[in-house]
Design a protein around this motif. Structure first.
Motif, PDB file in Angstrom:
ATOM      1  N   ASP A  34       0.797  -1.287  -0.025  1.00  0.00           N
ATOM      2  CA  ASP A  34       0.017  -0.041  -0.054  1.00  0.00           C
ATOM      3  C   ASP A  34       0.770   1.423  -0.043  1.00  0.00           C
ATOM      4  O   ASP A  34       0.607   2.141  -0.643  1.00  0.00           O
ATOM      5  N   ARG A  35       1.962   1.044   0.586  1.00  0.00           N
ATOM      6  CA  ARG A  35       2.832   2.325   0.597  1.00  0.00           C
ATOM      7  C   ARG A  35       3.560   2.353  -0.741  1.00  0.00           C
ATOM      8  O   ARG A  35       3.576   3.751  -0.950  1.00  0.00           O
ATOM      9  N   SER A  38       0.947   4.021  -2.856  1.00  0.00           N
ATOM     10  CA  SER A  38       0.794   5.664  -2.654  1.00  0.00           C
ATOM     11  C   SER A  38       1.854   6.552  -3.162  1.00  0.00           C
ATOM     12  O   SER A  38       1.858   7.594  -3.654  1.00  0.00           O
ATOM     13  N   GLU A  39       3.040   5.821  -3.072  1.00  0.00           N
ATOM     14  CA  GLU A  39       4.351   6.582  -3.383  1.00  0.00           C
ATOM     15  C   GLU A  39       4.623   6.614  -4.972  1.00  0.00           C
ATOM     16  O   GLU A  39       5.407   7.558  -5.445  1.00  0.00           O
ATOM     17  N   PRO A  66       2.433   5.468  -7.692  1.00  0.00           N
ATOM     18  CA  PRO A  66       1.119   4.657  -8.486  1.00  0.00           C
ATOM     19  C   PRO A  66       1.224   4.745  -9.853  1.00  0.00           C
ATOM     20  O   PRO A  66       2.228   5.355 -10.409  1.00  0.00           O
ATOM     21  N   SER A  73       0.998   8.129 -11.944  1.00  0.00           N
ATOM     22  CA  SER A  73       1.936   9.054 -11.420  1.00  0.00           C
ATOM     23  C   SER A  73       2.875   9.581 -12.719  1.00  0.00           C
ATOM     24  O   SER A  73       2.808   9.191 -13.999  1.00  0.00           O
ATOM     25  N   GLU A  82       8.862  10.568  -8.577  1.00  0.00           N
ATOM     26  CA  GLU A  82       8.583   9.242  -7.919  1.00  0.00           C
ATOM     27  C   GLU A  82       9.549   8.073  -8.164  1.00  0.00           C
ATOM     28  O   GLU A  82      10.015   7.317  -7.305  1.00  0.00           O
TER      29      GLU A  82
END
Length: 164
Positions: free
Chosen positions: A33-34, A37-38, A40, A43, A65
């Motif tokens: 999940d981290r 979120s960082e 995706p 992005s 990213e």
């Protein structure tokens, strides 16, 4: 009586292994999940990897990213407990590290703005580039495609394994 004690031990051992696997999966799910979120799939960096031709200029924030992933995802805390996920994460990390290093070596700012180019100033806007410039651009395009594909494979593997 002895038989039922052995059966109880086996049952409890199985419960413990199942509980341990569940906890490991939860640790991996939080880490995944981290990651999502960082870094995706929607992005700027993933779009750059997927669509950009490095014969053209790009904005310096398009690698944010990737830079963050390379800077922070090579620690013990960022390792997955699941072997297949970890091997895939490490492969993605190594490919992105190679890509961003080569991109940094090959690129320079255009003027004073935030726009970068892997084509040297002397050849920007020309119809034909020297072979070394063509080779550089082709290598960056190939690496970015490989990074994109590895990113997508990692996302799908994580979703399948962790049921996210």
């Amino acid at each position: 009586m002895l038989h039922s004690v052995s059966a109880a031990k086996i049952y409890k051992t199985g419960d413990l292994k199942g509980l341990e696997a569940e906890k490991s999966q939860e640790v991996d799910r939080k880490l995944f999940d981290r990651f999502l979120s960082e870094f995706p799939s929607n992005s700027r960096s993933v779009t750059l990897l997927k669509e950009h031709d490095f014969g053209n200029s790009y904005h310096d924030n398009n690698t944010d990213e990737i830079d963050r992933f390379v800077d922070t995802w090579n620690t013990a805390e960022s390792e997955f407990l699941d072997d297949e996920l970890e091997v895939t994460r490490k492969e993605l990390y190594e490919k992105l590290y190679t890509f961003i290093y080569k991109l940094a070596q090959s690129s320079g700012y255009i003027g004073t703005g935030p726009i970068l180019s892997a084509v040297p100033d002397a050849y920007r806007g020309e119809w034909e580039w020297p072979e070394r410039v063509e080779t550089r651009i082709n290598e960056l395009n190939k690496l970015s495609t490989e990074c994109y594909e590895l990113h997508q494979q990692f996302v799908m593997l994580g979703r399948r394994k962790l049921k996210c």
